[in-house]
Each structure stands twice: as structure tokens, then as C-alpha cells.
Design a protein around this motif. Structure first.
Motif, mmCIF file in Angstrom:
data_model
loop_
_atom_site.group_PDB
_atom_site.id
_atom_site.type_symbol
_atom_site.label_atom_id
_atom_site.label_comp_id
_atom_site.label_asym_id
_atom_site.label_seq_id
_atom_site.Cartn_x
_atom_site.Cartn_y
_atom_site.Cartn_z
ATOM 1 N N CYS A 51 39.276 33.372 40.550
ATOM 2 C CA CYS A 51 40.697 33.046 40.679
ATOM 3 C C CYS A 51 40.941 32.381 42.049
ATOM 4 C CB CYS A 51 41.563 34.305 40.630
ATOM 5 S SG CYS A 51 41.244 35.365 39.218
ATOM 6 N N CYS A 59 40.557 34.240 45.602
ATOM 7 C CA CYS A 59 39.677 35.423 45.500
ATOM 8 C C CYS A 59 38.786 35.526 46.742
ATOM 9 C CB CYS A 59 38.813 35.296 44.250
ATOM 10 S SG CYS A 59 37.573 36.604 44.142
ATOM 11 N N CYS A 74 32.890 40.126 38.567
ATOM 12 C CA CYS A 74 33.175 38.812 39.157
ATOM 13 C C CYS A 74 32.139 38.481 40.228
ATOM 14 C CB CYS A 74 34.573 38.809 39.748
ATOM 15 S SG CYS A 74 35.859 39.106 38.520
ATOM 16 N N CYS A 105 40.927 41.391 45.639
ATOM 17 C CA CYS A 105 41.058 40.847 44.283
ATOM 18 C C CYS A 105 42.532 40.473 44.160
ATOM 19 C CB CYS A 105 40.681 41.895 43.240
ATOM 20 S SG CYS A 105 41.100 41.405 41.554
HETATM 21 FE FE1 SF4 Z 1 39.908 37.082 40.050
HETATM 22 FE FE2 SF4 Z 1 39.867 39.530 41.093
HETATM 23 FE FE3 SF4 Z 1 37.741 38.612 39.814
HETATM 24 FE FE4 SF4 Z 1 38.390 37.611 42.178
HETATM 25 S S1 SF4 Z 1 37.733 39.722 41.790
HETATM 26 S S2 SF4 Z 1 37.785 36.441 40.351
HETATM 27 S S3 SF4 Z 1 40.627 37.687 42.111
HETATM 28 S S4 SF4 Z 1 39.760 39.012 38.922
#
Ligand code: SF4
Length: 273
Positions: free
Chosen positions: A15, A18, A49, A198
Motif C-alpha cells: 500500500c 507502507c 506483506c 501498517c
Molecule cells: Fe498494506 Fe499494511 Fe500490508 Fe503494508 S503491511 S502492504 S500497509 S496491508
């Protein structure tokens, strides 16, 4: 060597905003500062992620099962001690289902660098509470608030004898690059707990929260002071908490890599095809 050397050409799908972007840049800066050629690096990541890091750093790479990064990294390092093994995983991956592996990697002093993306949630699955979540946090998995106490990763690592323990922050990427470079140079298990907002599912724990509560350490504290700093409520000190020398597992057992190299692994690989 420049940080761009380690780009793979793939565009991250994290995102916008991030904290993973800063960690990615810090890893590349650290590798460039150490002049490490891509073929001397192996990245291992878990699910989440953070796990996508293996797609974006030019190196050997292995995307492991959830919570199982450290056993894979251990195997890679023991099979080929010349590789610089860098592990990326989330706090759910490493301090939840993988916490047993963490403690054993620490006690064996496996010579790898473990970067833990600490954002207090499972981001990829849209915001369930991680073991680092603050008591009372409302999340998708805890609609009435987290009832368990938080895991304190720094205390856990120091109390179990980790030979390099540091905390970084995505909002301080220069310092983070130095901590990662220090971890790679360290001969033994290096854990760097990185505060990684996040921005989509992290609730209150975004950049503003950490900007107000972080402070850089000016020097490595004594062991007693390090525990006190790591347990200070509502405060996050950034820097190196603990570092000392103890022979790593591959130094103590060089026969393991000699035996592995002598084996004909092609038959093993064929058996999987
Ligand atoms: Fe998106 Fe949170 Fe994943 Fe980063 S950690 S990519 S902000 S969902």
C-alpha cells in the motif's frame, strides 16, 4: 555497488506509505555499503506483506511457509556458510507461530540476519491482532479487545542470549540501514525488530504514533539498562541494545556443510519433480 544494483525490476504492490518501502530501501543501502554481490546473498521470507521482500531484492531467494523462515534459513546457512542469509518476516510470523524456531535459532547462534516487520497486526489478511498488539486493541480477531499481554521481542531475544539485538524504525531509514549492515557483518544470530507502520490496517499505530514515542540510543546500553529501556511503557528506543561474540553454529560445526557439499543433491531434486 549502489542500492539500485539490488533492484529486480518488479514493482512492489505494498500500500502507498507502507513501512515496508523504507525497509526495502534500507536493506539495499546496507547491502551496497557492504559491497555484497547479489550471488553472495540469500533472502528468506515468511508469509505476509513482508514476505514479498524476496521479489524485490536481487539475490537468491526462498519464500517459506508461515512461521517457518528460520528453519529454512538455518538450512541455507549450514549448507553454504559463504552466503549472507537475510530473513524477513512479520511479527505474527516470527513471534506467533514461529516463536519456537526463534528461540532455538538464538540458542544455536545461527549466523543469519533476521529482520522482523513489527506492525502489531496481520496486514496481508486485513488486520488481525499480532502477538505484539497492545492489550485492549480492537481488531478483526479481537472485537472486544486483546486480552493477552504483549510479547516483548527485545526482552525475549536478550533473555535467551541473542548475540545481536537491535530495534529500528521505518521512519528512520538511514539508521535502519546501519543496523541491518551491522547485523549482516555480525558473526552470529542478529535480530532487528523494525517498527513498520501498517498504514491500512494498523489502527492507531501509524507514523504519528511512533514519531512521538521513538528516541535514538546514543550508545549501546549495559545489559540491565537494555532490559529497562526495552520495557519502558509507551516508549521505543531505536538502536543497538546488545552485541557480543559467541561462536556461531556453522563455525562450531563446519562438518555439516562439508557433508552436504559432498552429497549428490541432483537425485534429491529429481525426486521432487
Ligand atoms: Fe498494506 Fe499494511 Fe500490508 Fe503494508 S503491511 S502492504 S500497509 S496491508
Amino acid at each position: 555497488m549502489k542500492p539500485l544494483t539490488y533492484n529486480t525490476g518488479k514493482i512492489p504492490v505494498w500500500c502507498p506509505g507502507c513501512g515496508n518501502f523504507a525497509i526495502w530501501n534500507s536493506i539495499k543501502k546496507a547491502l551496497a555499503s557492504l559491497e555484497l554481490e547479489p550471488q553472495k546473498i540469500a533472502l528468506v521470507s515468511g508469509i505476509g506483506c513482508s514476505g514479498k521482500m524476496v521479489n524485490h531484492v536481487r539475490s537468491y531467494a526462498f519464500h517459506a511457509l508461515h512461521g517457518r523462515t528460520l528453519p529454512v534459513a538455518t538450512g541455507v546457512k549450514l549448507a553454504n556458510p559463504e552466503l549472507n542469509v537475510i530473513v524477513n518476516g512479520g511479527d505474527g510470523d516470527g513471534y506467533g507461530m514461529g516463536v519456537g524456531h526463534l528461540i532455538h535459532a538464538i540458542r544455536r547462534n545461527i549466523n543469519v540476519t533476521y529482520i522482523v516487520h513489527h506492525n502489531k497486526v496481520y496486514g496481508l489478511t486485513t488486520g488481525q491482532a499480532a502477538p505484539t498488539a497492545v492489550e485492549g486493541t480492537i481488531s478483526k480477531s479481537t472485537p472486544f479487545g486483546v486480552v493477552d499481554a504483549q510479547i516483548n521481542p527485545l526482552v525475549l531475544a536478550m533473555a535467551n542470549g541473542a548475540t545481536y539485538v537491535a530495534r529500528g524504525y521505518s521512519g528512520e531509514s538511514e539508521q535502519l540501514a546501519e543496523l541491518i549492515a551491522g547485523g549482516i557483518q555480525h558473526k552470529g544470530f542478529a535480530i532487528i525488530d523494525v517498527l513498520q507502520p501498517c498504514v491500512t490496517f494498523g489502527g492507531d499505530y501509524k507514523y504519528d504514533y511512533y514519531d512521538e514515542r521513538t528516541e535514538k540510543l546514543t550508545e549501546m546500553p549495559s545489559p540491565e539498562k537494555a532490559i529497562a529501556l526495552a520495557t519502558e511503557p509507551d516508549k521505543y528506543y531505536l538502536g543497538l541494545y546488545s552485541k557480543y561474540d559467541r561462536p556461531s553454529y556453522d563455525e562450531r560445526h563446519p562438518e555439516i556443510s562439508t557433508e552436504i557439499k559432498a552429497k549428490d543433491v541432483s537425485k534429491l531434486i529429481e525426486s521432487f519433480i
